[in-house]
Design a protein around this motif. Structure first.
Motif, PDB file in Angstrom:
ATOM      1  N   ALA A  16     -56.391   0.307   2.296  1.00 30.19           N
ATOM      2  CA  ALA A  16     -55.459   1.429   2.452  1.00 30.19           C
ATOM      3  C   ALA A  16     -55.912   2.362   3.566  1.00 30.19           C
ATOM      4  N   GLU A  17     -57.194   2.634   3.594  1.00 33.90           N
ATOM      5  CA  GLU A  17     -57.719   3.497   4.644  1.00 33.90           C
ATOM      6  C   GLU A  17     -57.504   2.863   6.013  1.00 33.90           C
ATOM      7  N   LEU A  18     -57.699   1.557   6.062  1.00 32.32           N
ATOM      8  CA  LEU A  18     -57.541   0.862   7.337  1.00 32.32           C
ATOM      9  C   LEU A  18     -56.093   0.949   7.819  1.00 32.32           C
ATOM     10  N   ARG A  19     -55.162   0.835   6.868  1.00 34.82           N
ATOM     11  CA  ARG A  19     -53.750   0.963   7.243  1.00 34.82           C
ATOM     12  C   ARG A  19     -53.470   2.352   7.797  1.00 34.82           C
ATOM     13  N   THR A  20     -53.986   3.341   7.097  1.00 27.74           N
ATOM     14  CA  THR A  20     -53.795   4.717   7.579  1.00 27.74           C
ATOM     15  C   THR A  20     -54.354   4.875   8.982  1.00 27.74           C
ATOM     16  N   LEU A  21     -55.544   4.341   9.161  1.00 25.45           N
ATOM     17  CA  LEU A  21     -56.198   4.457  10.459  1.00 25.45           C
ATOM     18  C   LEU A  21     -55.357   3.815  11.561  1.00 25.45           C
ATOM     19  N   ALA A  22     -54.825   2.636  11.246  1.00 24.96           N
ATOM     20  CA  ALA A  22     -54.013   1.934  12.244  1.00 24.96           C
ATOM     21  C   ALA A  22     -52.758   2.738  12.564  1.00 24.96           C
ATOM     22  N   GLN A  23     -52.133   3.255  11.526  1.00 21.91           N
ATOM     23  CA  GLN A  23     -50.900   4.030  11.744  1.00 21.91           C
ATOM     24  C   GLN A  23     -51.159   5.263  12.591  1.00 21.91           C
ATOM     25  N   VAL A  24     -52.201   5.986  12.210  1.00 23.25           N
ATOM     26  CA  VAL A  24     -52.524   7.193  12.964  1.00 23.25           C
ATOM     27  C   VAL A  24     -52.824   6.837  14.409  1.00 23.25           C
ATOM     28  N   SER A  25     -53.635   5.818  14.591  1.00 23.87           N
ATOM     29  CA  SER A  25     -54.029   5.438  15.952  1.00 23.87           C
ATOM     30  C   SER A  25     -52.812   5.097  16.783  1.00 23.87           C
ATOM     31  N   GLU A  26     -51.938   4.292  16.206  1.00 26.59           N
ATOM     32  CA  GLU A  26     -50.776   3.863  16.976  1.00 26.59           C
ATOM     33  C   GLU A  26     -49.847   5.034  17.288  1.00 26.59           C
ATOM     34  N   ARG A  27     -49.708   5.916  16.323  1.00 26.41           N
ATOM     35  CA  ARG A  27     -48.833   7.065  16.534  1.00 26.41           C
ATOM     36  C   ARG A  27     -49.376   7.969  17.642  1.00 26.41           C
ATOM     37  N   VAL A  28     -50.656   8.230  17.574  1.00 24.16           N
ATOM     38  CA  VAL A  28     -51.242   9.144  18.565  1.00 24.16           C
ATOM     39  C   VAL A  28     -51.221   8.514  19.952  1.00 24.16           C
ATOM     40  N   VAL A  29     -51.534   7.241  20.018  1.00 24.39           N
ATOM     41  CA  VAL A  29     -51.495   6.571  21.332  1.00 24.39           C
ATOM     42  C   VAL A  29     -50.075   6.584  21.887  1.00 24.39           C
ATOM     43  N   ALA A  30     -49.108   6.381  21.014  1.00 27.79           N
ATOM     44  CA  ALA A  30     -47.715   6.408  21.476  1.00 27.79           C
ATOM     45  C   ALA A  30     -47.383   7.776  22.067  1.00 27.79           C
ATOM     46  N   LYS A  31     -47.854   8.836  21.413  1.00 26.86           N
ATOM     47  CA  LYS A  31     -47.616  10.180  21.930  1.00 26.86           C
ATOM     48  C   LYS A  31     -48.274  10.356  23.292  1.00 26.86           C
ATOM     49  N   LEU A  32     -49.490   9.862  23.410  1.00 26.27           N
ATOM     50  CA  LEU A  32     -50.196   9.965  24.691  1.00 26.27           C
ATOM     51  C   LEU A  32     -49.394   9.265  25.782  1.00 26.27           C
ATOM     52  N   ASP A  33     -48.844   8.108  25.431  1.00 23.17           N
ATOM     53  CA  ASP A  33     -48.051   7.373  26.416  1.00 23.17           C
ATOM     54  C   ASP A  33     -46.824   8.169  26.834  1.00 23.17           C
ATOM     55  N   GLU A  34     -46.163   8.771  25.862  1.00 23.79           N
ATOM     56  CA  GLU A  34     -44.993   9.598  26.176  1.00 23.79           C
ATOM     57  C   GLU A  34     -45.352  10.702  27.159  1.00 23.79           C
ATOM     58  N   ASP A  35     -46.388  11.446  26.811  1.00 21.89           N
ATOM     59  CA  ASP A  35     -46.814  12.565  27.654  1.00 21.89           C
ATOM     60  C   ASP A  35     -47.064  12.114  29.082  1.00 21.89           C
TER      61      ASP A  35
END
Lengths: 155, 155
Positions: free
Chosen positions: B134-153
Motif C-alpha cells: 500500500a505504501e508503495l502504491r502511494t509512493l508511486a502515485q505521489v511521484s507520478e503526480r508531482v512529476v506530471a506537475k513539474l512537466d506542466e510547469d
DNA sequence: TAGACGTAGTTGACATGTCATCGTCCTGTC
DNA sequence: GACAGGACGATGACATGTCAACTACGTCTA
C-alpha cells in the motif's frame, strides 16, 4: 551462483522508477531555482541553514559534517569554496590545535535570509501542494523507516 | 515584497527532511554498491539498461538522451567516458551526417548482465523489503503526480 | 541554388563529490 | 616523558554534471 533473480514486478518497477524520477526531477528543479534566484547551491544552503541554527553561527568542522551527514573531505572542499565567496570564514580553534571553526559571515546571513523564503515557497509549489496530508505522513514514515534500516546496516 | 512567508509546519518540515534524507542516503548507498560490486556508476547503468532495451543495442544520441531525460551535453561527456572504458562504441550515422549512434559492446552487455541482478537485489534489500504494498502504491502515485506537475510547469 | 535557420553533437570552463593519502596534533599507556 | 595510535582537517587525482559557445550538417524558402 544463485540463478533465480527476483526481478521486480511491474508494480514494483513502476513505483521504483517513478520514485527515482521524482528525485532527479524535483531535486534538479529546486537546485536550479535556488541557484538562479539566490546564487546558492543546495550544498551552500544546507551549510548556511545549519550555521544559523547554532550559537553565534559558529561550529566545529566535524560537527558540521556530522550534522549534515557529509564526509569530512566534502566538507573541507566545500567550505574552501564558500570561504572564497565570502559566505563563511574559518576560525582557529584555541582548545584543539588541529581543529577549526566555520563561522557564517554577514554576507552568508544575508544570502540565507534571502534564499530561505523563496526556497520554502518552491518546495510548496512544486511538492507539498500536490501531496495530501495523509500521503505526506506515509512518505515521512516510509522515509524514516528506510533510513533507520540503512543506519542499522551500516553499523 | 510579501513579508508573510508560509514556513513549513513541523509535520511538513519533518516529512520533507526525511524525504530528502532518504534520497541522499539510499541513492548514495545504491551508487556505492553498484560501483564496488560491478564497477559501474548509476549513470553507466542507466545507459546500458536503455541500450539493452532497444533493437541491436543501438540508438541515436539524442534519442538516448531523451529516453533518459539527460541533457545532450551530459550524454556526450558520459558516452565519451564509456567509450574509453569499452562499454559502448560510437557508430557513424549514414542517413544524417551530423548524427551518431551509440552501440553497446559485448563488454557492456557482460557488465550490465552481471550488475543488474545485484542491483535489483540491493533495491529490494534496502528499500522494497521495508515498504508495504500500500505504501508503495502511494509512493508511486505521489511521484507520478508531482512529476506530471513539474512537466506542466516546464512547458 | 543561396542563404537563413534549425538540429546533432562536441567542447571547454567550471562546480561539485569521492577516494586515498598526508601532515599535524592530542591522548592514553608504559 | 616517549611513543603508538587515533582524531582533525587538507590536499590531489579523478568522476560526474551544468552552462554556454561552437562546429558541422540538413532543410526550407525565395
Amino acid at each position: 551462483m544463485d540463478e533465480t533473480v527476483r526481478w521486480l514486478t511491474p508494480e514494483e518497477q513502476r513505483a521504483w522508477r517513478a520514485f527515482v524520477r521524482l528525485q532527479e526531477r524535483l531535486g534538479g528543479r529546486l537546485a536550479r531555482m535556488l541557484q538562479t534566484e539566490s546564487g546558492l547551491s543546495v550544498a551552500d544552503f544546507a551549510v548556511l541553514v545549519q550555521l544559523t541554527d547554532v550559537p553565534e553561527g559558529r561550529q566545529r568542522f566535524l560537527d558540521l559534517a556530522r550534522a549534515l551527514e557529509w564526509e569530512k573531505s566534502r566538507m573541507s572542499h566545500h567550505i574552501a569554496r564558500m570561504v572564497k565567496r565570502g559566505l563563511v570564514v574559518r576560525d582557529e580553534c584555541v582548545e584543539d590545535g588541529r581543529g577549526a571553526f566555520v563561522v557564517i559571515t554577514d554576507a552568508g546571513r544575508e544570502a540565507i535570509e534571502g534564499a530561505a523564503p523563496l526556497h520554502v515557497e518552491a518546495v510548496r509549489d512544486l511538492f507539498l501542494d500536490h501531496v495530501t496530508p495523509a500521503e505526506l505522513r506515509t512518505l515521512a514514515q516510509v522515509s524514516e523507516r528506510v533510513v533507520a534500516k540503512l543506519d542499522e546496516d551500516a553499523s
